[in-house]
Design an enzyme around this catalytic site. Sequence first.
Site, PDB file in Angstrom:
ATOM      1  CB  CYS A 262      -8.502  12.091  25.023  1.00 24.44           C
ATOM      2  SG  CYS A 262      -8.464  13.465  26.187  1.00 24.44           S
ATOM      3  CB  ALA A 264      -9.893   4.884  25.382  1.00 23.92           C
ATOM      4  N   GLY A 266      -7.498   3.405  21.425  1.00 24.63           N
ATOM      5  CA  GLY A 266      -6.096   3.320  21.044  1.00 24.63           C
ATOM      6  C   GLY A 266      -5.774   3.263  19.571  1.00 24.63           C
ATOM      7  CG  ASP A 313      -8.730  14.607  34.606  1.00 29.78           C
ATOM      8  OD1 ASP A 313      -8.943  15.021  33.449  1.00 29.78           O
ATOM      9  OD2 ASP A 313      -9.405  14.967  35.589  1.00 29.78           O
ATOM     10  CG  ASP A 331      -9.503  12.047  18.450  1.00 31.52           C
ATOM     11  OD1 ASP A 331      -9.872  12.717  17.474  1.00 31.52           O
ATOM     12  OD2 ASP A 331     -10.131  11.062  18.873  1.00 31.52           O
ATOM     13  CB  CYS A 384     -15.349  11.671  15.630  1.00 28.72           C
ATOM     14  SG  CYS A 384     -15.989  11.341  17.286  1.00 28.72           S
TER      15      CYS A 384
END
Length: 448
Positions: A262, A264, A266, A313, A331, A384
């Site tokens: 996952c 993006a 990057g 996905d 992440d 996060c």
Amino acid sequence: MTDTGRDKGMNARELALDILLEIAERGGLSHVVLSQALSKYQYLEKQDRAFITRVTEGTLEYLIQLDFVIGQFSTVKVEKMKPVIRMILRMSVYQILYMDRIPDSAVCNEAVKLAAKRRFQGLKGFVNGVLRTISRQKDSLEFPDDSVRYSVPGWLYAMWMGDYPGETVRGMLQAFLEKSRLSVRCCLYRASREQIEESLRCQGVKVRDTGYGQGLLFLENVDYLEALDAFKNGWIQVQDISSAMAVTAAGVKPGDHCIDVCGAPGGKSLHLADVLKGTGRVQVRDISEYKVGLIEENIRRLGYSNIEARVMDACREDSGSVETADVLLADLPCSGLGVIGRKPDIKLRMTPENLGALAQLQREILSVVWRYVKPGGTLVYSTCTVNREENQENAAWFAQNFPFEPVNIEGRLGEKIQEDSLKEGYVQLLPGIHPCDGFFLAVFRRKV
């Protein structure tokens, strides 16, 4: 937002108002809306751009507190006000309480002008009266509790007080209200640190070492990041210290095949590619063409050849990836409560129900992607956020239900991170305690 091109009639306060309305009334994401607006109005003076940023971020950060203050002096309940008037009052009260360089009288006058310009001439007296009363009585304001004082929803404050010591919670909440530092990672495979720092300083940027890794710097006095030569040349990538730790904790070796499920936009995947120094392979995935496009844009700018991005996905198994990864980075989508300092609208949108749904989504993804790790390979689970349900509880659930064991990561994150939990393979980073965003990471090895 209204498109006025170079119309000088659109001043900084009016732009700030439009940005705030887009976020608070129409559901725009704060970091996206603000970034797009600043990019669109690049011709504005640096001082105006700084004002727009400060008022936008500050109003969102203190929104709960601002509404309480307005409610003490308004005959109309905040939730019953016209959206434009409500936001003019909010941004004006923020300036009165927290921007000392602007005279209160000027704030009041500009708010009245703004109300009239937005065709609310009949409410000019109301706006003027509320603001001038607050200005006179601002030094005697009292808040009923820490939820209002630190401008955080009551349910969220209560949850954190149940999870952490009170002093830790208050330190974290104070850190969220302070200006976030811009940190970047030097792409040392592309240029030396000396070259990068010299380039930045030549363009007026103040550079400071973070003390948390050879290639991590704090930057100050940056007006427009994309205008910096070091950015355009692919020598630096915006990355928080905590995000970089997810990569250093993984223990990547030259030649490793890495999958970021996952990824993006990057940042961690590009960090992996940099650590590999042209060897191995990094495959970074995300769920939409848009997100993968963001990744590919960064790949092109940094010029790496050992990384590719794919639309995929994470909830659906990719049979071709089973037992192929030396390192898998998970992440995963999370509540984002650790980055409230950068994206203050998160605390205004999140609900207890959403927290539970996200924790379940994380388990759903982990139930699929663990199969991609080779026996003896490494899986890093990170978020996060600072929510135990998404972090420690999910890490414990994963270790109990899949053929993985925690890895002792003492020493991998540098001398300044000395948490006891490192021996158990995880760490919870907290703003106010650590010099970074709120972040959780746990490292596992697949049993042979």
